[in-house]
Scaffold this motif. Structure first.
Motif, PDB file in Angstrom:
ATOM      1  N   LEU A 174       0.814  -1.227   0.000  1.00 37.27           N
ATOM      2  CA  LEU A 174       0.000   0.000   0.000  1.00 37.27           C
ATOM      3  C   LEU A 174       0.846   1.274   0.000  1.00 37.27           C
ATOM      4  O   LEU A 174       0.518   2.254   0.647  1.00 37.27           O
ATOM      5  CB  LEU A 174      -0.981   0.011   1.192  1.00 37.27           C
ATOM      6  CG  LEU A 174      -2.131  -0.986   1.114  1.00 37.27           C
ATOM      7  CD1 LEU A 174      -3.043  -0.834   2.336  1.00 37.27           C
ATOM      8  CD2 LEU A 174      -2.951  -0.821  -0.156  1.00 37.27           C
ATOM      9  N   THR A 175       1.959   1.236  -0.760  1.00 40.46           N
ATOM     10  CA  THR A 175       2.725   2.469  -0.944  1.00 40.46           C
ATOM     11  C   THR A 175       2.461   2.979  -2.353  1.00 40.46           C
ATOM     12  O   THR A 175       2.222   2.203  -3.278  1.00 40.46           O
ATOM     13  CB  THR A 175       4.250   2.264  -0.771  1.00 40.46           C
ATOM     14  OG1 THR A 175       4.689   1.273  -1.690  1.00 40.46           O
ATOM     15  CG2 THR A 175       4.590   1.884   0.659  1.00 40.46           C
ATOM     16  N   VAL A 176       2.504   4.290  -2.475  1.00 36.21           N
ATOM     17  CA  VAL A 176       2.321   4.908  -3.786  1.00 36.21           C
ATOM     18  C   VAL A 176       3.403   5.969  -3.960  1.00 36.21           C
ATOM     19  O   VAL A 176       3.621   6.792  -3.083  1.00 36.21           O
ATOM     20  CB  VAL A 176       0.886   5.482  -3.949  1.00 36.21           C
ATOM     21  CG1 VAL A 176       0.565   6.511  -2.906  1.00 36.21           C
ATOM     22  CG2 VAL A 176       0.684   6.059  -5.339  1.00 36.21           C
ATOM     23  N   GLY A 177       4.095   5.866  -5.085  1.00 35.00           N
ATOM     24  CA  GLY A 177       5.095   6.871  -5.445  1.00 35.00           C
ATOM     25  C   GLY A 177       4.560   7.638  -6.632  1.00 35.00           C
ATOM     26  O   GLY A 177       3.977   7.049  -7.539  1.00 35.00           O
ATOM     27  N   TYR A 178       4.745   8.940  -6.613  1.00 36.09           N
ATOM     28  CA  TYR A 178       4.245   9.715  -7.738  1.00 36.09           C
ATOM     29  C   TYR A 178       5.059  10.981  -7.930  1.00 36.09           C
ATOM     30  O   TYR A 178       5.766  11.430  -7.028  1.00 36.09           O
ATOM     31  CB  TYR A 178       2.755  10.054  -7.577  1.00 36.09           C
ATOM     32  CG  TYR A 178       2.393  10.845  -6.347  1.00 36.09           C
ATOM     33  CD1 TYR A 178       2.323  12.237  -6.385  1.00 36.09           C
ATOM     34  CD2 TYR A 178       2.109  10.206  -5.148  1.00 36.09           C
ATOM     35  CE1 TYR A 178       1.982  12.965  -5.256  1.00 36.09           C
ATOM     36  CE2 TYR A 178       1.763  10.930  -4.018  1.00 36.09           C
ATOM     37  CZ  TYR A 178       1.697  12.310  -4.084  1.00 36.09           C
ATOM     38  OH  TYR A 178       1.369  13.022  -2.958  1.00 36.09           O
ATOM     39  N   THR A 179       4.958  11.517  -9.122  1.00 32.55           N
ATOM     40  CA  THR A 179       5.570  12.795  -9.452  1.00 32.55           C
ATOM     41  C   THR A 179       4.439  13.795  -9.596  1.00 32.55           C
ATOM     42  O   THR A 179       3.447  13.522 -10.273  1.00 32.55           O
ATOM     43  CB  THR A 179       6.380  12.696 -10.759  1.00 32.55           C
ATOM     44  OG1 THR A 179       7.353  11.659 -10.604  1.00 32.55           O
ATOM     45  CG2 THR A 179       7.071  14.017 -11.075  1.00 32.55           C
ATOM     46  N   VAL A 180       4.604  14.932  -8.929  1.00 33.06           N
ATOM     47  CA  VAL A 180       3.560  15.954  -8.945  1.00 33.06           C
ATOM     48  C   VAL A 180       4.174  17.290  -9.358  1.00 33.06           C
ATOM     49  O   VAL A 180       5.297  17.611  -8.979  1.00 33.06           O
ATOM     50  CB  VAL A 180       2.851  16.045  -7.562  1.00 33.06           C
ATOM     51  CG1 VAL A 180       3.830  16.376  -6.451  1.00 33.06           C
ATOM     52  CG2 VAL A 180       1.701  17.034  -7.578  1.00 33.06           C
ATOM     53  N   ASN A 181       3.435  18.014 -10.173  1.00 33.05           N
ATOM     54  CA  ASN A 181       3.841  19.356 -10.588  1.00 33.05           C
ATOM     55  C   ASN A 181       3.000  20.365  -9.806  1.00 33.05           C
ATOM     56  O   ASN A 181       1.778  20.391  -9.949  1.00 33.05           O
ATOM     57  CB  ASN A 181       3.629  19.550 -12.094  1.00 33.05           C
ATOM     58  CG  ASN A 181       4.506  18.615 -12.908  1.00 33.05           C
ATOM     59  OD1 ASN A 181       5.690  18.476 -12.638  1.00 33.05           O
ATOM     60  ND2 ASN A 181       3.924  17.965 -13.894  1.00 33.05           N
TER      61      ASN A 181
END
Length: 116
Positions: A79-86
């Protein structure tokens, strides 16, 4: 003969969980600048406290004009989430950040339990 009860639901697959996690993060980022109180309520009580309460949370999010998801990779096994956000800040500055969140399941919904 087979009996079915209304309380049993089909098993949730890893792909179902991944889709739910991706949708959660997409929705969270869409909500956080328009309705920060609702977004804050998507944190576990422990992480709300760790964030300095709503005031501490708004110390960061109050400076963000918009947050758009560039890329997301959810891992249903932990239940981990990695993301790139602008981010576009209220100052006009643009920041791209890589974020990793730990989610927790509460009943039928996900909450953010931590960062890192």
């Amino acid at each position: 003969s087979q009996t079915t009860t209304g309380s049993t639901s089909p098993p949730v697959t890893a792909e179902d969980t991944r889709e739910q996690m991706d949708a959660f993060i997409t929705s969270y980022l869409a909500t956080v600048t328009s309705d920060p109180r609702a977004a804050f309520n998507r944190l576990t009580p422990e992480f709300q406290r760790a964030s300095g309460g709503y005031e501490g949370y708004m110390g960061w999010w109050g400076r963000v004009q918009s947050a758009s998801l560039a890329e997301v990779a959810s891992d249903p096994s932990d239940l981990t989430v990695g993301y790139t956000v602008n981010y576009v800040m209220t100052s006009g500055e643009r920041i791209t950040e890589r974020v990793r969140l730990q989610l927790e399941r509460f009943d039928d919904r996900l909450l953010i339990a931590g960062e890192g």
